[in-house]
Design a protein around this motif. Sequence first.
Motif, mmCIF file in Angstrom:
data_model
loop_
_atom_site.group_PDB
_atom_site.id
_atom_site.type_symbol
_atom_site.label_atom_id
_atom_site.label_comp_id
_atom_site.label_asym_id
_atom_site.label_seq_id
_atom_site.Cartn_x
_atom_site.Cartn_y
_atom_site.Cartn_z
ATOM 1 N N VAL A 1 94.997 10.907 19.030
ATOM 2 C CA VAL A 1 96.108 9.961 19.160
ATOM 3 C C VAL A 1 97.317 10.584 19.854
ATOM 4 N N LEU A 2 97.254 11.863 20.169
ATOM 5 C CA LEU A 2 98.337 12.552 20.866
ATOM 6 C C LEU A 2 97.758 13.785 21.536
ATOM 7 N N VAL A 3 98.155 14.054 22.754
ATOM 8 C CA VAL A 3 97.858 15.340 23.394
ATOM 9 C C VAL A 3 99.108 16.191 23.266
ATOM 10 N N PHE A 4 99.010 17.225 22.445
ATOM 11 C CA PHE A 4 100.142 18.126 22.247
ATOM 12 C C PHE A 4 100.429 18.926 23.514
ATOM 13 N N ALA B 1 105.974 32.259 25.537
ATOM 14 C CA ALA B 1 104.878 31.517 24.907
ATOM 15 C C ALA B 1 104.802 30.096 25.444
ATOM 16 N N TYR B 2 105.956 29.432 25.588
ATOM 17 C CA TYR B 2 105.948 28.047 26.054
ATOM 18 C C TYR B 2 105.766 27.936 27.562
ATOM 19 N N TRP C 1 100.455 27.495 16.179
ATOM 20 C CA TRP C 1 100.278 27.409 17.636
ATOM 21 C C TRP C 1 101.533 26.747 18.195
ATOM 22 N N PRO C 2 102.114 27.256 19.273
ATOM 23 C CA PRO C 2 103.356 26.677 19.793
ATOM 24 C C PRO C 2 103.287 25.177 20.053
ATOM 25 N N PHE D 1 95.344 33.661 21.746
ATOM 26 C CA PHE D 1 96.280 32.623 22.168
ATOM 27 C C PHE D 1 97.622 32.863 21.495
ATOM 28 N N GLU D 2 98.629 32.124 21.959
ATOM 29 C CA GLU D 2 99.968 32.273 21.418
ATOM 30 C C GLU D 2 100.041 31.767 19.969
#
Length: 343
Positions: free
Chosen positions: A111-114, A273-274, A48-49, A191-192
């Motif tokens: 602990v992180l939102v990508f 994609a991004y 996943w990107p 999804f990408e």
Amino acid sequence: MPIRAPARRDWLAQVLRLGAAGSIALALPPLAGCARDEPLLRLASNVWPGYALVHAAQELGRLDARRMRLIEMPAASDVLQALAAGTVEAGALTLDELLAARADGLDLVAVLVFDESRGGDAVVARPGVRDLADLAGRRIGVEQSAVGALVLHAALRSAGLRLEQVEPVVMTVAEHLSAWREYQVDALVSFEPVVSQAIALGGKRLFDSRSMPGAIVDVLAVRREVLARHPVGLRRIVSAHFEMLARWQQADARLLDSLQAQLALSPAELKQAYEGLFLPDLVANRQWLGGSAPLLQASAESLVEIMQMSHMLPRRPPLDGLSSVEALPQTLPSADADRGAST
């Protein structure tokens, strides 16, 4: 690949009754002498990107492979199984997957939102499908997940269609492109990078998560005991992600090459994609994960209601302690970090 039987409609039927409820610096230093007392930290993810920046950090020598192991798995279900079995300490998951794990008794903490999907999840159809309304009577490939249900629900609702008017076909994301190539489906909820790959094979985007702000969020989840056992390793991984994010914003050539290879996308497809993702920086991550009212908590509460009504949760998961800022660095990494550092 033999086609699977159409999905049982009761999986999504309740979702379709929800109506509007469904819209819910310091440079990273060289790694010599890093965290020698901590055990191996293993992080699992699917392709996943939003997750690819961490893998690029490893490829570019910003993570010590002796202390951290990044493991690519075919699907998020494999990541969840590995977390439950304790064969990995951390995993990249969507928020709905984290909530399902907590409902089953696995105490995971974000602990992180990508990223937040803003177009990265989409409905892609064959050229013969004129618009969303033309999906009536069509076979639609979709993962049996809350995200798949949410995207399909929102797309059908915007077209004024009911679930009974389409033929959902349950398949894993690993099967999406083969089903597309073999004309087993007329459209995909995916999804990408699959979305861009299907478009490159002649598909067209009919609907995407830009119409669903805040509904689809990807996080780094860890077993709660890992917070105390791997504090340095977690901060290293999170800091490496932010360093790669800074490089992405400067169009760093080595990073772009790594991402293109990982995701099997051309430069144009990679950019597309991004464009479908919002990648929160350190300041935004603190808002998502910390404070008296974390944004992730609000998203989770809305998503739990949707998942329970669509029978995707056996019970309501505990939401206390859903997120932690312990792994976030104190300052933003610099895009001008020592890029020659190695393990």
